[in-house]
Design a protein around this motif. Structure first.
Motif, PDB file in Angstrom:
ATOM      1  N   THR A  24       0.390  -1.269  -0.097  1.00 57.97           N
ATOM      2  CA  THR A  24       0.188   0.249  -0.188  1.00 57.97           C
ATOM      3  C   THR A  24       0.677   1.479  -0.107  1.00 57.97           C
ATOM      4  O   THR A  24       1.911   1.712   0.814  1.00 57.97           O
ATOM      5  CB  THR A  24      -0.962  -0.113   1.243  1.00 57.97           C
ATOM      6  N   PRO A  25       0.296   2.460  -0.761  1.00 53.73           N
ATOM      7  CA  PRO A  25       1.075   3.781  -0.652  1.00 53.73           C
ATOM      8  C   PRO A  25       1.124   4.073   0.664  1.00 53.73           C
ATOM      9  O   PRO A  25       0.393   4.101   1.051  1.00 53.73           O
ATOM     10  CB  PRO A  25       0.841   4.590  -1.671  1.00 53.73           C
ATOM     11  N   ALA A  26       2.063   4.965   0.926  1.00 49.10           N
ATOM     12  CA  ALA A  26       2.221   5.257   2.187  1.00 49.10           C
ATOM     13  C   ALA A  26       1.128   6.000   2.946  1.00 49.10           C
ATOM     14  O   ALA A  26       0.307   6.512   3.197  1.00 49.10           O
ATOM     15  CB  ALA A  26       3.645   6.213   2.693  1.00 49.10           C
ATOM     16  N   ARG A  27       0.559   7.340   1.656  1.00 44.31           N
ATOM     17  CA  ARG A  27      -0.322   8.131   1.441  1.00 44.31           C
ATOM     18  C   ARG A  27      -2.145   8.147   1.864  1.00 44.31           C
ATOM     19  O   ARG A  27      -2.552   8.335   2.401  1.00 44.31           O
ATOM     20  CB  ARG A  27      -0.303   8.728   0.101  1.00 44.31           C
ATOM     21  N   ALA A  28      -2.199   6.802   0.852  1.00 47.20           N
ATOM     22  CA  ALA A  28      -3.329   5.660   1.570  1.00 47.20           C
ATOM     23  C   ALA A  28      -3.295   4.194   2.737  1.00 47.20           C
ATOM     24  O   ALA A  28      -4.346   4.599   3.676  1.00 47.20           O
ATOM     25  CB  ALA A  28      -3.223   4.924   0.216  1.00 47.20           C
ATOM     26  N   VAL A  29      -2.231   4.488   3.703  1.00 42.22           N
ATOM     27  CA  VAL A  29      -1.555   4.425   4.945  1.00 42.22           C
ATOM     28  C   VAL A  29      -3.036   5.038   6.078  1.00 42.22           C
ATOM     29  O   VAL A  29      -2.477   6.000   6.691  1.00 42.22           O
ATOM     30  CB  VAL A  29      -0.419   3.532   5.525  1.00 42.22           C
ATOM     31  N   GLY A  30      -4.120   3.909   6.745  1.00 38.43           N
ATOM     32  CA  GLY A  30      -4.323   5.124   7.823  1.00 38.43           C
ATOM     33  C   GLY A  30      -4.552   4.722   8.899  1.00 38.43           C
ATOM     34  O   GLY A  30      -4.645   5.083  10.496  1.00 38.43           O
ATOM     35  N   SER A  31      -3.010   3.112   9.130  1.00 40.98           N
ATOM     36  CA  SER A  31      -3.183   2.618  10.386  1.00 40.98           C
ATOM     37  C   SER A  31      -1.723   3.759  11.014  1.00 40.98           C
ATOM     38  O   SER A  31      -0.932   4.353  10.090  1.00 40.98           O
ATOM     39  CB  SER A  31      -2.364   1.444  10.387  1.00 40.98           C
ATOM     40  N   ALA A  32      -1.490   2.750  12.236  1.00 40.20           N
ATOM     41  CA  ALA A  32       0.226   4.177  12.372  1.00 40.20           C
ATOM     42  C   ALA A  32       0.978   3.160  12.396  1.00 40.20           C
ATOM     43  O   ALA A  32       0.873   2.068  12.958  1.00 40.20           O
ATOM     44  CB  ALA A  32       0.158   4.470  14.050  1.00 40.20           C
ATOM     45  N   LEU A  33       2.394   2.982  11.705  1.00 40.77           N
ATOM     46  CA  LEU A  33       2.911   3.071  10.946  1.00 40.77           C
ATOM     47  C   LEU A  33       4.862   3.363  11.081  1.00 40.77           C
ATOM     48  O   LEU A  33       4.528   4.885  11.178  1.00 40.77           O
ATOM     49  CB  LEU A  33       3.632   2.420   9.594  1.00 40.77           C
ATOM     50  N   THR A  34       5.441   2.915  11.576  1.00 43.87           N
ATOM     51  CA  THR A  34       6.985   3.239  11.583  1.00 43.87           C
ATOM     52  C   THR A  34       7.947   2.817  10.510  1.00 43.87           C
ATOM     53  O   THR A  34       7.494   1.443  10.977  1.00 43.87           O
ATOM     54  CB  THR A  34       7.532   3.305  12.841  1.00 43.87           C
ATOM     55  N   VAL A  35       8.762   2.410  10.162  1.00 42.87           N
ATOM     56  CA  VAL A  35       9.651   2.183   8.564  1.00 42.87           C
ATOM     57  C   VAL A  35      10.920   2.514   9.566  1.00 42.87           C
ATOM     58  O   VAL A  35      11.243   3.687   9.601  1.00 42.87           O
ATOM     59  CB  VAL A  35       9.365   2.779   7.331  1.00 42.87           C
TER      60      VAL A  35
ATOM     61  N   ALA B  38      -8.708   7.412   1.117  1.00 46.62           N
ATOM     62  CA  ALA B  38      -8.049   6.126   1.404  1.00 46.62           C
ATOM     63  C   ALA B  38      -8.928   5.114   2.400  1.00 46.62           C
ATOM     64  O   ALA B  38      -8.832   5.625   3.420  1.00 46.62           O
ATOM     65  CB  ALA B  38      -6.727   5.517   1.038  1.00 46.62           C
ATOM     66  N   LEU B  39      -9.551   4.450   2.330  1.00 48.65           N
ATOM     67  CA  LEU B  39     -10.309   3.041   2.690  1.00 48.65           C
ATOM     68  C   LEU B  39     -10.103   1.759   3.357  1.00 48.65           C
ATOM     69  O   LEU B  39     -10.150   1.601   2.011  1.00 48.65           O
ATOM     70  CB  LEU B  39     -11.939   3.511   2.976  1.00 48.65           C
ATOM     71  N   SER B  40      -9.894   1.363   4.229  1.00 45.04           N
ATOM     72  CA  SER B  40     -10.309  -0.064   4.029  1.00 45.04           C
ATOM     73  C   SER B  40     -10.756  -0.640   4.767  1.00 45.04           C
ATOM     74  O   SER B  40     -11.103  -0.812   6.359  1.00 45.04           O
ATOM     75  CB  SER B  40      -8.547  -0.292   3.975  1.00 45.04           C
ATOM     76  N   ALA B  41     -11.636  -2.045   5.271  1.00 40.26           N
ATOM     77  CA  ALA B  41     -12.366  -2.387   5.810  1.00 40.26           C
ATOM     78  C   ALA B  41     -11.530  -4.125   6.069  1.00 40.26           C
ATOM     79  O   ALA B  41     -11.532  -4.448   4.780  1.00 40.26           O
ATOM     80  CB  ALA B  41     -13.334  -3.167   5.527  1.00 40.26           C
ATOM     81  N   SER B  42     -11.351  -5.202   7.197  1.00 45.67           N
ATOM     82  CA  SER B  42     -10.561  -6.242   7.052  1.00 45.67           C
ATOM     83  C   SER B  42     -11.288  -7.003   8.204  1.00 45.67           C
ATOM     84  O   SER B  42     -12.063  -6.921   8.854  1.00 45.67           O
ATOM     85  CB  SER B  42      -9.628  -6.515   7.011  1.00 45.67           C
TER      86      SER B  42
END
Length: 635
Positions: free
Chosen positions: A45-56, A384-388
């Protein structure tokens, strides 16, 4: 010491030319997130579309810090607390946003690395960093994507792939505590194949695991040999077959623990072995709009605990998995400017654990089937939306269904991204908690799974032409039926444990070749009785400054880590627990390197520059000031 590492220690001083294996990439970058995340969703997923808190954390950051153990760099990640029980090679736990160590899933090249025979937890003590390309830390409940062990979050470790002409890289260093660390790799690749083989050896006499300030002066040494291999072939466009393996063998001297006293010098040793293997095939149809991924994974961890030279207890945990995933990608430009991704996955997992000792033995297993669905939509390149959703069936507990929702909104022209996520999670009792048995512990087969949910809301802001990146997140999590120790067994704690906090990050490139990074986390966690959760400091902060100069031939890196006051448990002679407070501490690390030529680089670092004395676990020691220097070569 293996033969190849002896050769490296002799060859390195003779060569006088090379570059550190980990420092082969370009200048440090202020970008907060990479172009793609491989962890935030089931599809890159492109970083711009990530809705969660993420560190790389990428290979370049590992290189300039001269990171040798992965756990050291994770101390600088927002929301993460790290505790090591004494000397290098001892149990090293990681907690994300106040969740327990076994509520964090660790993936290494797609393989679940948590140990079923150790409370379903991953011990970071033995994970070296020579072959690592990137580390992604995904915070908050992720069971909808990854299952039981991801109630608190996910740490995904991706190793390097080969590229370009066949290349040999060598590294050797030595320093305080009679420490030697050597690494060697062979890699290469083109559009049809790539390969990389890496070996790394770490040896140290260490310090006393039991705190020297309490009268313990026996050094506890550590030996670790790790080998990894990664191969991929692409016989046709849209087809890739890959194989990855990792093997670690270690020996760690240790000390004993006595009720009423704590850690004390003793003749104890742990010998262990970790094996990971994954085979995967990927097939893309319809010009990449219909993807199929089929994989098989294997994880095997075993440990022998020795006392006075005699094996007293053996543990072995195994996880085997078969998985299939299909992704359908399409757009609806005629009806609405949107990109869509539909994902369906099936996973079949076999988990078993064995233990044997003079007191008892057990051999138990759990089989799990999981069905996963995910939908992602990117509207007008702005929202950007996601549902899992995930449904699991196993032969030990009731069926469970977990879900996760995320949203990311980008404000055009402002450099602003607003994001939020909500997820539910579950953590099944470990096989040892259910059936384990030692001299002082008996499992409880009536335990229920822990259940939880959490949400966060945050903002990422780019300023000054992307030279400044700021992020801020507020989070809350709840966990019901928390499993806790009670006398000589484990029980579900009635009620709900509550955790809340805030995470802040800052990255600045004030001038070319200078990068400044800072992070701060506030965490407040209480169990259902209102007691503060142990080994969760309320305040954690870090600062890192990196400077490249002399036309990129030289580099200096300064790192500062602050760990605030935290509670821990102390035990009386009957092993009844009480709470003690551990003081805050600040660690300062300094690293520098100089490239002698295209083929050679000198490097060195000082850890714990001001010789801070501290405890991460009650009555267990920690290393003082240490210095290391070495040489890297490339052929």
């Amino acid at each position: 010491m293996p033969r190849w590492s002896r050769w490296l220690l002799v060859a390195a001083p003779l060569a006088a030319a090379g570059s550190s294996a980990a420092q082969e990439q370009g200048a440090d970058s202020p970008v907060l997130l990479p172009p793609l995340s491989v962890t935030a969703n089931l599809v890159d997923t492109p970083a711009r579309a990530v809705g969660s808190a993420l560190t790389v954390v990428d290979a370049e950051q590992l290189a300039v810090r001269q990171t040798r153990l992965v756990s050291d760099v994770l101390r600088e990640v927002p929301g993460v607390a790290v505790n090591r029980t004494g000397s290098v090679g001892q149990l090293t736990q990681l907690r994300i946003r106040g969740a327990e160590g076994n509520q964090t899933l660790v993936l290494i090249d797609g393989v679940k690395a948590n140990d079923p025979s150790a409370g379903s937890e991953f011990d970071f003590a033995h994970l070296q960093a020579a072959d690592i390309e990137r580390i992604e830390v995904l915070r908050g409940p992720q069971s909808a994507l990854y299952g039981s062990d991801a109630l608190g979050g996910v740490v995904n470790i991706v190793t390097k792939r080969g590229e370009g002409p066949a290349t040999v890289r060598l590294r050797a260093e030595g320093g305080t505590f009679d420490t030697t660390n050597t690494a060697a790799s062979l890699s290469g690749g083109n559009e049809r194949y790539d390969f990389r083989v890496t070996g790394e050896s770490l040896r140290t006499d260490g310090i006393s695991t039991a705190d020297e300030r309490l009268g313990n002066d026996e050094q506890d040494g550590y030996r670790n040999n790790t080998g990894s291999a990664k191969l991929a072939v692409r016989p046709h466009d849209g087809v890739e077959l890959s194989l990855v393996g990792r093997f670690t063998r270690y020996e760690a001297d240790g000390d004993d623990f006595l009720g009423g006293i704590g850690a004390v010098d003793a003749d104890q040793e742990t010998r262990g072995r970790e094996r990971l293997l994954r085979a995967q095939g990927r097939f893309d149809l319809l010009e990449g709009s219909w993807q199929h991924i089929l994989g098989a994974s294997y994880n095997d961890t075993d440990r022998d605990l020795k006392s006075d030279g005699v094996v007293s207890t053996r543990y072995e945990g195994r996880t085997r998995q078969l998985d299939y995933q299909t992704n359908v990608l399409f757009d609806t430009s005629r009806l609405a400017e949107a990109d869509h991704t539909l994902t369906f996955a099936f996973q079949r997992e076999w988990t078993d654990a064995e233990s044997s000792s003079a007191f008892a033995a057990f051999d138990r297993d759990i089989d799990t089937n999981a069905f996963v669905g995910q939908y992602q939509i990117d509207l007008a390149d702005a929202l950007a939306l996601s549902a899992s959703v995930r449904h699991e069936r196993n032969d030990a507990f009731d069926d469970t269904t977990t879900y996760r929702l995320t949203a990311a909104y980008r404000i055009e022209g402002s450099g602003t991204k607003l994001r939020t996520s909500y997820g539910t999670g579950v953590k099944n009792p470990s096989l040892f908690e259910l059936y384990g048995f030692t001299e002082t512990y008996q499992g409880n087969p009536d335990l229920d799974p822990e259940e939880g949910w959490g949400w966060d809301v945050g903002v990422d802001q780019e300023l000054w032409g992307d030279r400044v990146v700021v992020d801020a997140t507020y989070f809350e999590q709840r966990i019901e039926d928390l499993i806790t120790g009670a006398g000589e067994t484990s029980v579900n704690l009635p009620g709900t444990s509550k955790i809340r906090g805030a995470e802040f990050g800052l990255s600045i490139e004030p001038i070319d070749d200078v990068v400044l990074r800072a992070a701060y986390t506030y965490t407040h966690g209480e169990d259902a009785n209102g007691d503060e959760l142990v080994r969760r400091p309320k305040h954690i902060a870090s600062f890192n400054a990196n400077y490249r100069f002399l036309d990129d031939r030289a580099n200096v890196n300064l790192g500062i880590v602050y760990n605030g006051r935290q509670d821990d448990l102390a035990f009386d002679e009957n092993f009844n627990a009480s709470t003690v407070s551990l003081d805050s501490y600040t660690l300062v690390n300094l690293a520098a390197s100089y490239r002698l030529s295209e083929h050679a680089e000198l490097f060195g670092r000082i850890e714990n520059l001001f010789d801070e004395s501290y405890e991460e676990v009650d009555t267990y020691g920690s290393p003082g000031r240490a210095a290391y220097a070495g040489l890297g070569l490339t052929f």
